[in-house]
Design a protein around this motif. Structure first.
Motif, PDB file in Angstrom:
ATOM      1  N   ASP A 147      26.044  34.120  -2.551  1.00 41.18           N
ATOM      2  CA  ASP A 147      25.467  35.466  -2.446  1.00 41.18           C
ATOM      3  C   ASP A 147      24.243  35.662  -3.339  1.00 41.18           C
ATOM      4  N   ILE A 148      23.460  34.610  -3.469  1.00 41.98           N
ATOM      5  CA  ILE A 148      22.226  34.624  -4.267  1.00 41.98           C
ATOM      6  C   ILE A 148      21.018  34.707  -3.331  1.00 41.98           C
ATOM      7  N   ASP A 272      26.038  45.527 -11.204  1.00 42.45           N
ATOM      8  CA  ASP A 272      26.345  46.091 -12.518  1.00 42.45           C
ATOM      9  C   ASP A 272      25.093  46.493 -13.294  1.00 42.45           C
ATOM     10  N   HIS A 273      23.951  45.948 -12.911  1.00 38.42           N
ATOM     11  CA  HIS A 273      22.714  46.271 -13.618  1.00 38.42           C
ATOM     12  C   HIS A 273      22.096  47.591 -13.176  1.00 38.42           C
ATOM     13  N   CYS A 274      22.687  48.212 -12.138  1.00 42.12           N
ATOM     14  CA  CYS A 274      22.095  49.482 -11.698  1.00 42.12           C
ATOM     15  C   CYS A 274      23.098  50.521 -11.195  1.00 42.12           C
ATOM     16  N   ILE A 275      24.338  50.161 -10.903  1.00 36.69           N
ATOM     17  CA  ILE A 275      25.246  51.139 -10.286  1.00 36.69           C
ATOM     18  C   ILE A 275      25.657  52.250 -11.251  1.00 36.69           C
ATOM     19  N   ARG A 295      30.569  41.134  -5.250  1.00 33.76           N
ATOM     20  CA  ARG A 295      31.407  42.247  -4.776  1.00 33.76           C
ATOM     21  C   ARG A 295      31.196  42.537  -3.287  1.00 33.76           C
ATOM     22  N   GLY A 296      30.604  41.605  -2.555  1.00 34.39           N
ATOM     23  CA  GLY A 296      30.435  41.778  -1.119  1.00 34.39           C
ATOM     24  C   GLY A 296      29.435  42.839  -0.720  1.00 34.39           C
ATOM     25  N   VAL A 297      28.481  43.165  -1.614  1.00 38.77           N
ATOM     26  CA  VAL A 297      27.584  44.297  -1.349  1.00 38.77           C
ATOM     27  C   VAL A 297      26.566  44.031  -0.240  1.00 38.77           C
ATOM     28  N   TYR A 298      26.407  42.774   0.169  1.00 44.22           N
ATOM     29  CA  TYR A 298      25.501  42.503   1.293  1.00 44.22           C
ATOM     30  C   TYR A 298      26.112  42.917   2.634  1.00 44.22           C
ATOM     31  N   PHE A 306      20.927  46.486  -2.045  1.00 45.15           N
ATOM     32  CA  PHE A 306      21.243  45.054  -1.976  1.00 45.15           C
ATOM     33  C   PHE A 306      21.334  44.602  -0.525  1.00 45.15           C
ATOM     34  N   ARG A 307      21.982  45.400   0.291  1.00 45.30           N
ATOM     35  CA  ARG A 307      22.139  45.014   1.687  1.00 45.30           C
ATOM     36  C   ARG A 307      20.787  44.967   2.402  1.00 45.30           C
TER      37      ARG A 307
END
Length: 367
Positions: A147-148, A272-275, A295-298, A306-307
Protein backbone atom coordinates in the motif's frame (compact mmCIF):
# COMPACT_ATOMS: atom_id res chain seq x y z
CA UNK A 1 3.23 16.59 -28.80
CA UNK A 2 4.51 15.33 -25.47
CA UNK A 3 7.73 17.27 -25.84
CA UNK A 4 5.96 20.56 -26.50
CA UNK A 5 3.61 19.93 -23.59
CA UNK A 6 6.52 19.24 -21.28
CA UNK A 7 8.33 22.45 -22.19
CA UNK A 8 5.23 24.62 -21.81
CA UNK A 9 4.42 22.98 -18.47
CA UNK A 10 7.97 23.54 -17.24
CA UNK A 11 7.95 27.22 -18.25
CA UNK A 12 4.53 27.96 -16.82
CA UNK A 13 5.15 26.32 -13.43
CA UNK A 14 8.79 27.18 -12.86
CA UNK A 15 8.23 30.55 -11.19
CA UNK A 16 5.25 29.66 -8.97
CA UNK A 17 6.36 30.57 -5.41
CA UNK A 18 4.08 27.98 -3.76
CA UNK A 19 5.87 25.19 -5.62
CA UNK A 20 9.45 26.23 -4.97
CA UNK A 21 11.32 24.00 -2.50
CA UNK A 22 12.85 25.47 0.63
CA UNK A 23 16.59 25.40 1.25
CA UNK A 24 16.41 22.08 3.10
CA UNK A 25 14.74 20.53 0.06
CA UNK A 26 17.38 22.10 -2.19
CA UNK A 27 20.36 20.71 -0.30
CA UNK A 28 18.75 17.28 0.14
CA UNK A 29 18.12 17.13 -3.60
CA UNK A 30 21.65 18.30 -4.33
CA UNK A 31 23.07 15.45 -2.24
CA UNK A 32 20.82 12.82 -3.80
CA UNK A 33 21.57 13.79 -7.38
CA UNK A 34 25.28 14.03 -6.61
CA UNK A 35 25.03 10.46 -5.28
CA UNK A 36 23.29 9.39 -8.50
CA UNK A 37 26.05 10.92 -10.62
CA UNK A 38 28.70 8.96 -8.74
CA UNK A 39 26.65 5.71 -8.96
CA UNK A 40 25.26 5.99 -12.51
CA UNK A 41 24.95 2.30 -13.39
CA UNK A 42 23.68 1.11 -10.04
CA UNK A 43 20.48 -0.92 -10.26
CA UNK A 44 17.92 -0.25 -7.54
CA UNK A 45 16.40 -3.32 -5.90
CA UNK A 46 12.82 -3.04 -4.63
CA UNK A 47 11.01 -5.85 -2.79
CA UNK A 48 7.34 -6.35 -1.94
CA UNK A 49 5.32 -9.19 -0.42
CA UNK A 50 1.82 -9.78 -1.82
CA UNK A 51 -0.80 -12.19 -0.52
CA UNK A 52 -4.55 -12.48 -0.73
CA UNK A 53 -6.31 -9.60 -2.49
CA UNK A 54 -3.18 -7.44 -2.88
CA UNK A 55 -2.52 -7.88 -6.60
CA UNK A 56 -4.04 -4.59 -7.80
CA UNK A 57 -2.53 -2.64 -4.92
CA UNK A 58 0.93 -4.07 -5.58
CA UNK A 59 0.76 -3.34 -9.31
CA UNK A 60 -0.28 0.26 -8.57
CA UNK A 61 2.72 0.63 -6.26
CA UNK A 62 5.05 -0.72 -8.96
CA UNK A 63 3.54 1.69 -11.49
CA UNK A 64 4.28 4.63 -9.20
CA UNK A 65 7.88 3.44 -8.86
CA UNK A 66 8.30 3.23 -12.64
CA UNK A 67 6.78 6.60 -13.54
CA UNK A 68 9.44 8.85 -12.02
CA UNK A 69 12.50 6.71 -11.36
CA UNK A 70 15.73 7.37 -13.25
CA UNK A 71 18.08 4.41 -12.71
CA UNK A 72 17.07 0.83 -13.63
CA UNK A 73 14.74 -0.99 -11.25
CA UNK A 74 14.84 -4.63 -10.21
CA UNK A 75 11.59 -5.78 -8.59
CA UNK A 76 11.65 -8.75 -6.19
CA UNK A 77 8.03 -9.84 -5.82
CA UNK A 78 7.21 -12.43 -3.18
CA UNK A 79 3.70 -13.72 -3.76
CA UNK A 80 1.43 -16.68 -3.20
CA UNK A 81 1.62 -19.20 -6.04
CA UNK A 82 -1.88 -18.43 -7.35
CA UNK A 83 -0.88 -14.80 -7.97
CA UNK A 84 2.21 -15.48 -10.08
CA UNK A 85 0.48 -15.82 -13.44
CA UNK A 86 -1.52 -12.63 -12.90
CA UNK A 87 1.61 -10.69 -11.97
CA UNK A 88 3.44 -12.03 -15.00
CA UNK A 89 0.63 -11.14 -17.41
CA UNK A 90 0.45 -7.56 -16.11
CA UNK A 91 4.16 -6.86 -15.71
CA UNK A 92 5.12 -8.29 -19.09
CA UNK A 93 2.83 -5.68 -20.62
CA UNK A 94 4.56 -2.77 -18.87
CA UNK A 95 6.62 -0.38 -21.04
CA UNK A 96 10.23 0.66 -20.40
CA UNK A 97 11.84 -2.62 -21.42
CA UNK A 98 15.39 -2.69 -20.15
CA UNK A 99 14.73 -0.15 -17.42
CA UNK A 100 12.59 -2.51 -15.35
CA UNK A 101 13.11 -6.19 -14.56
CA UNK A 102 11.29 -8.40 -12.11
CA UNK A 103 11.61 -11.77 -10.42
CA UNK A 104 8.73 -13.66 -8.82
CA UNK A 105 9.35 -15.73 -5.70
CA UNK A 106 7.16 -18.08 -3.67
CA UNK A 107 6.39 -17.31 -0.04
CA UNK A 108 8.96 -19.25 1.99
CA UNK A 109 9.78 -19.51 5.68
CA UNK A 110 12.27 -21.70 7.57
CA UNK A 111 10.88 -25.23 7.38
CA UNK A 112 10.97 -25.98 11.10
CA UNK A 113 8.95 -22.86 12.03
CA UNK A 114 7.00 -22.04 8.87
CA UNK A 115 3.55 -22.39 10.45
CA UNK A 116 4.43 -20.03 13.29
CA UNK A 117 5.79 -17.33 11.00
CA UNK A 118 2.81 -17.60 8.63
CA UNK A 119 0.26 -16.86 11.34
CA UNK A 120 2.21 -13.93 12.80
CA UNK A 121 0.16 -10.72 12.33
CA UNK A 122 -1.11 -10.93 8.70
CA UNK A 123 -0.52 -13.76 6.20
CA UNK A 124 2.95 -13.45 4.65
CA UNK A 125 3.78 -10.19 6.47
CA UNK A 126 6.81 -11.63 8.27
CA UNK A 127 8.36 -12.69 4.95
CA UNK A 128 10.23 -9.36 4.95
CA UNK A 129 12.30 -10.48 7.93
CA UNK A 130 13.89 -13.22 5.82
CA UNK A 131 14.78 -11.12 2.76
CA UNK A 132 18.47 -10.74 3.77
CA UNK A 133 18.69 -14.55 4.02
CA UNK A 134 16.82 -15.32 0.79
CA UNK A 135 18.32 -12.64 -1.47
CA UNK A 136 21.88 -13.56 -0.62
CA UNK A 137 23.40 -11.90 -3.69
CA UNK A 138 21.61 -8.57 -3.24
CA UNK A 139 23.74 -5.99 -1.45
CA UNK A 140 21.05 -3.35 -0.76
CA UNK A 141 17.28 -3.39 -0.94
CA UNK A 142 14.27 -1.14 -0.50
CA UNK A 143 11.37 -3.07 0.99
CA UNK A 144 7.89 -1.53 0.83
CA UNK A 145 4.41 -2.67 1.77
CA UNK A 146 1.90 -3.15 -1.04
CA UNK A 147 0.00 0.00 0.00
CA UNK A 148 2.88 2.35 -0.83
CA UNK A 149 2.85 5.02 -3.56
CA UNK A 150 6.00 6.79 -4.75
CA UNK A 151 5.45 10.48 -5.45
CA UNK A 152 9.09 11.09 -6.36
CA UNK A 153 11.83 8.90 -7.87
CA UNK A 154 12.87 5.77 -6.02
CA UNK A 155 16.40 7.08 -6.71
CA UNK A 156 15.93 9.70 -4.00
CA UNK A 157 15.26 7.33 -1.12
CA UNK A 158 17.80 4.87 -2.54
CA UNK A 159 20.48 7.52 -2.24
CA UNK A 160 20.09 7.53 1.56
CA UNK A 161 22.30 4.44 1.47
CA UNK A 162 25.13 6.88 0.81
CA UNK A 163 24.29 8.72 4.04
CA UNK A 164 24.62 5.67 6.29
CA UNK A 165 27.52 5.91 8.72
CA UNK A 166 29.72 2.89 9.40
CA UNK A 167 27.33 1.39 11.97
CA UNK A 168 23.98 1.86 10.23
CA UNK A 169 22.38 -1.08 8.45
CA UNK A 170 18.82 0.05 7.76
CA UNK A 171 16.60 3.13 7.54
CA UNK A 172 12.98 3.61 8.60
CA UNK A 173 10.66 6.43 9.63
CA UNK A 174 9.11 6.94 13.09
CA UNK A 175 5.75 5.29 13.74
CA UNK A 176 4.39 8.63 14.99
CA UNK A 177 5.42 12.27 15.15
CA UNK A 178 3.06 13.17 17.98
CA UNK A 179 3.55 11.10 21.18
CA UNK A 180 0.05 11.95 22.43
CA UNK A 181 -1.40 9.74 19.69
CA UNK A 182 1.51 7.27 19.53
CA UNK A 183 0.75 3.56 19.87
CA UNK A 184 4.06 2.20 21.12
CA UNK A 185 4.65 4.78 23.83
CA UNK A 186 1.10 4.29 25.16
CA UNK A 187 0.39 0.58 24.73
CA UNK A 188 3.48 -1.48 23.85
CA UNK A 189 4.40 -4.35 26.19
CA UNK A 190 7.87 -4.76 24.73
CA UNK A 191 10.92 -2.57 24.01
CA UNK A 192 10.68 -0.27 21.00
CA UNK A 193 12.95 2.17 19.20
CA UNK A 194 13.11 5.83 20.25
CA UNK A 195 10.16 7.82 21.56
CA UNK A 196 7.33 6.48 19.40
CA UNK A 197 8.76 3.38 17.69
CA UNK A 198 9.45 2.86 13.98
CA UNK A 199 7.25 1.84 11.05
CA UNK A 200 8.53 -0.93 8.79
CA UNK A 201 6.28 -0.24 5.78
CA UNK A 202 9.20 1.51 4.06
CA UNK A 203 12.53 -0.08 4.96
CA UNK A 204 15.84 0.62 3.23
CA UNK A 205 18.42 -2.06 3.97
CA UNK A 206 22.12 -2.59 3.47
CA UNK A 207 21.68 -6.35 3.48
CA UNK A 208 25.40 -7.13 3.35
CA UNK A 209 25.80 -5.31 6.67
CA UNK A 210 22.67 -6.97 8.09
CA UNK A 211 24.03 -10.43 7.29
CA UNK A 212 27.41 -9.63 8.85
CA UNK A 213 26.24 -7.85 12.01
CA UNK A 214 26.14 -9.40 15.47
CA UNK A 215 23.18 -7.95 17.37
CA UNK A 216 22.96 -7.07 21.05
CA UNK A 217 19.84 -8.59 22.62
CA UNK A 218 18.10 -9.29 25.94
CA UNK A 219 18.09 -13.09 25.58
CA UNK A 220 21.78 -13.87 25.92
CA UNK A 221 25.02 -11.94 26.60
CA UNK A 222 26.29 -13.37 23.33
CA UNK A 223 25.59 -11.26 20.26
CA UNK A 224 23.57 -13.02 17.57
CA UNK A 225 23.49 -12.72 13.80
CA UNK A 226 20.29 -12.00 11.90
CA UNK A 227 19.70 -15.65 11.00
CA UNK A 228 20.16 -16.64 14.67
CA UNK A 229 18.10 -13.99 16.42
CA UNK A 230 14.70 -14.12 14.70
CA UNK A 231 13.21 -17.29 16.18
CA UNK A 232 14.44 -16.75 19.77
CA UNK A 233 13.04 -13.22 19.61
CA UNK A 234 9.66 -14.49 18.45
CA UNK A 235 9.55 -17.16 21.17
CA UNK A 236 10.31 -14.63 23.89
CA UNK A 237 7.86 -11.92 22.81
CA UNK A 238 5.10 -13.67 20.83
CA UNK A 239 2.55 -13.13 23.63
CA UNK A 240 3.43 -9.45 23.94
CA UNK A 241 3.55 -8.26 20.33
CA UNK A 242 0.62 -6.79 18.42
CA UNK A 243 2.06 -5.73 15.05
CA UNK A 244 4.04 -8.88 14.33
CA UNK A 245 7.35 -8.49 12.53
CA UNK A 246 7.32 -4.69 12.94
CA UNK A 247 7.38 -5.20 16.71
CA UNK A 248 10.32 -7.58 16.38
CA UNK A 249 12.22 -4.97 14.37
CA UNK A 250 11.45 -2.38 17.06
CA UNK A 251 12.86 -4.69 19.71
CA UNK A 252 16.01 -5.31 17.64
CA UNK A 253 16.72 -1.64 17.09
CA UNK A 254 15.91 -0.77 20.70
CA UNK A 255 18.94 -2.85 21.63
CA UNK A 256 20.97 -1.66 18.61
CA UNK A 257 19.95 1.99 18.08
CA UNK A 258 23.28 2.87 16.50
CA UNK A 259 22.36 0.60 13.58
CA UNK A 260 19.32 2.58 12.42
CA UNK A 261 19.15 5.61 10.15
CA UNK A 262 15.86 7.48 10.72
CA UNK A 263 14.40 9.40 7.79
CA UNK A 264 11.63 12.02 8.07
CA UNK A 265 7.90 11.29 8.08
CA UNK A 266 7.37 12.55 4.50
CA UNK A 267 9.11 9.35 3.32
CA UNK A 268 6.40 7.24 4.97
CA UNK A 269 3.32 9.44 5.22
CA UNK A 270 0.32 7.65 6.70
CA UNK A 271 -3.22 8.63 7.77
CA UNK A 272 -1.92 9.13 11.32
CA UNK A 273 -0.06 12.18 10.04
CA UNK A 274 -3.26 14.04 9.25
CA UNK A 275 -6.45 12.39 10.58
CA UNK A 276 -6.11 14.15 13.96
CA UNK A 277 -4.62 17.30 12.46
CA UNK A 278 -1.44 17.75 10.47
CA UNK A 279 1.64 16.60 12.41
CA UNK A 280 4.32 15.95 9.75
CA UNK A 281 6.10 19.29 9.45
CA UNK A 282 8.45 18.10 6.70
CA UNK A 283 5.48 17.23 4.49
CA UNK A 284 3.93 20.62 5.15
CA UNK A 285 7.12 22.26 3.91
CA UNK A 286 8.09 20.08 0.94
CA UNK A 287 5.16 17.75 0.32
CA UNK A 288 4.73 13.99 0.65
CA UNK A 289 7.47 11.87 -0.93
CA UNK A 290 6.07 8.39 -0.23
CA UNK A 291 2.39 7.83 0.59
CA UNK A 292 1.48 4.86 2.80
CA UNK A 293 -2.20 3.99 2.71
CA UNK A 294 -2.37 1.60 5.63
CA UNK A 295 -5.65 0.71 7.36
CA UNK A 296 -7.13 -0.01 3.93
CA UNK A 297 -7.74 3.68 3.19
CA UNK A 298 -7.26 3.23 -0.56
CA UNK A 299 -10.37 1.08 -0.69
CA UNK A 300 -12.96 2.78 1.53
CA UNK A 301 -14.36 6.27 1.98
CA UNK A 302 -12.84 7.05 5.37
CA UNK A 303 -9.88 9.00 3.97
CA UNK A 304 -10.84 10.26 0.49
CA UNK A 305 -7.54 12.13 0.01
CA UNK A 306 -5.57 8.89 0.14
CA UNK A 307 -8.05 7.09 -2.06
CA UNK A 308 -7.98 9.90 -4.66
CA UNK A 309 -4.20 9.65 -5.07
CA UNK A 310 -4.38 5.87 -5.31
CA UNK A 311 -7.13 5.93 -7.94
CA UNK A 312 -5.28 8.57 -9.98
CA UNK A 313 -2.10 6.50 -10.21
CA UNK A 314 -3.97 3.21 -10.70
CA UNK A 315 -5.90 4.63 -13.67
CA UNK A 316 -3.01 6.55 -15.25
CA UNK A 317 -1.79 5.17 -18.58
CA UNK A 318 1.95 5.34 -19.20
CA UNK A 319 1.33 6.90 -22.62
CA UNK A 320 -0.81 9.77 -21.26
CA UNK A 321 0.31 13.27 -20.38
CA UNK A 322 0.92 13.45 -16.62
CA UNK A 323 -0.33 16.99 -16.22
CA UNK A 324 -3.71 16.68 -17.91
CA UNK A 325 -4.37 13.00 -17.20
CA UNK A 326 -3.14 12.75 -13.61
CA UNK A 327 -2.18 15.98 -11.84
CA UNK A 328 -5.02 18.32 -12.80
CA UNK A 329 -7.90 15.84 -12.31
CA UNK A 330 -6.35 14.73 -9.02
CA UNK A 331 -6.17 18.27 -7.67
CA UNK A 332 -9.85 18.79 -8.46
CA UNK A 333 -10.75 15.60 -6.59
CA UNK A 334 -8.60 16.55 -3.62
CA UNK A 335 -10.30 19.93 -3.35
CA UNK A 336 -13.55 18.06 -2.72
CA UNK A 337 -12.08 16.35 0.36
CA UNK A 338 -11.59 19.51 2.43
CA UNK A 339 -14.35 18.44 4.83
CA UNK A 340 -11.83 15.95 6.29
CA UNK A 341 -8.72 16.70 8.35
CA UNK A 342 -6.44 15.22 5.68
CA UNK A 343 -8.33 17.11 2.98
CA UNK A 344 -7.63 20.41 4.71
CA UNK A 345 -3.94 19.88 3.92
CA UNK A 346 -4.57 18.38 0.47
CA UNK A 347 -1.81 20.51 -1.07
CA UNK A 348 0.84 18.37 0.66
CA UNK A 349 -0.48 15.44 -1.40
CA UNK A 350 0.35 17.12 -4.73
CA UNK A 351 3.22 19.47 -3.89
CA UNK A 352 5.98 16.91 -4.48
CA UNK A 353 4.00 15.20 -7.22
CA UNK A 354 3.98 18.50 -9.11
CA UNK A 355 7.73 18.83 -8.63
CA UNK A 356 8.33 15.23 -9.76
CA UNK A 357 6.34 15.77 -12.95
CA UNK A 358 8.22 18.98 -13.63
CA UNK A 359 11.55 17.23 -13.15
CA UNK A 360 10.50 14.33 -15.37
CA UNK A 361 9.47 16.62 -18.22
CA UNK A 362 12.69 18.57 -17.85
CA UNK A 363 14.69 15.36 -18.27
CA UNK A 364 12.60 14.40 -21.31
CA UNK A 365 13.06 17.81 -22.92
CA UNK A 366 16.83 17.31 -22.61
CA UNK A 367 16.52 13.95 -24.37
Amino acid sequence: RCKSLSVSFWNSYWMLPSDVCGMNCFWEAAFRYDYMKTHPSEKMHLAVVACGERLEETVTMLRSAIIFSIKPLQFHIFAEDQLHESFKAILDDFPYEGKVNYTLYPITFPTESAAEWKKLFKPCASQRLFLPLILKNVDSLLYVDTDILFLRPVDDIWSFLGKFNSTQIAAMAPEHEEPRIGWYNRFARHPYYGVTGINSGVMLMNMTRIRRKYFKNDMTPVRLQWREILMPLLKKYKLNITWGDQDLLNIMFFHNPESLYVFPCQWNYRPDHCIYGSNCKEAEEDGIFILHGNRGVYHDDKQPTFRAVYEAIKNYSFEDDLVHSLLQPLELKLQKTMHTYCGRVYKVFIKQLTQSIRDLYARRSKG
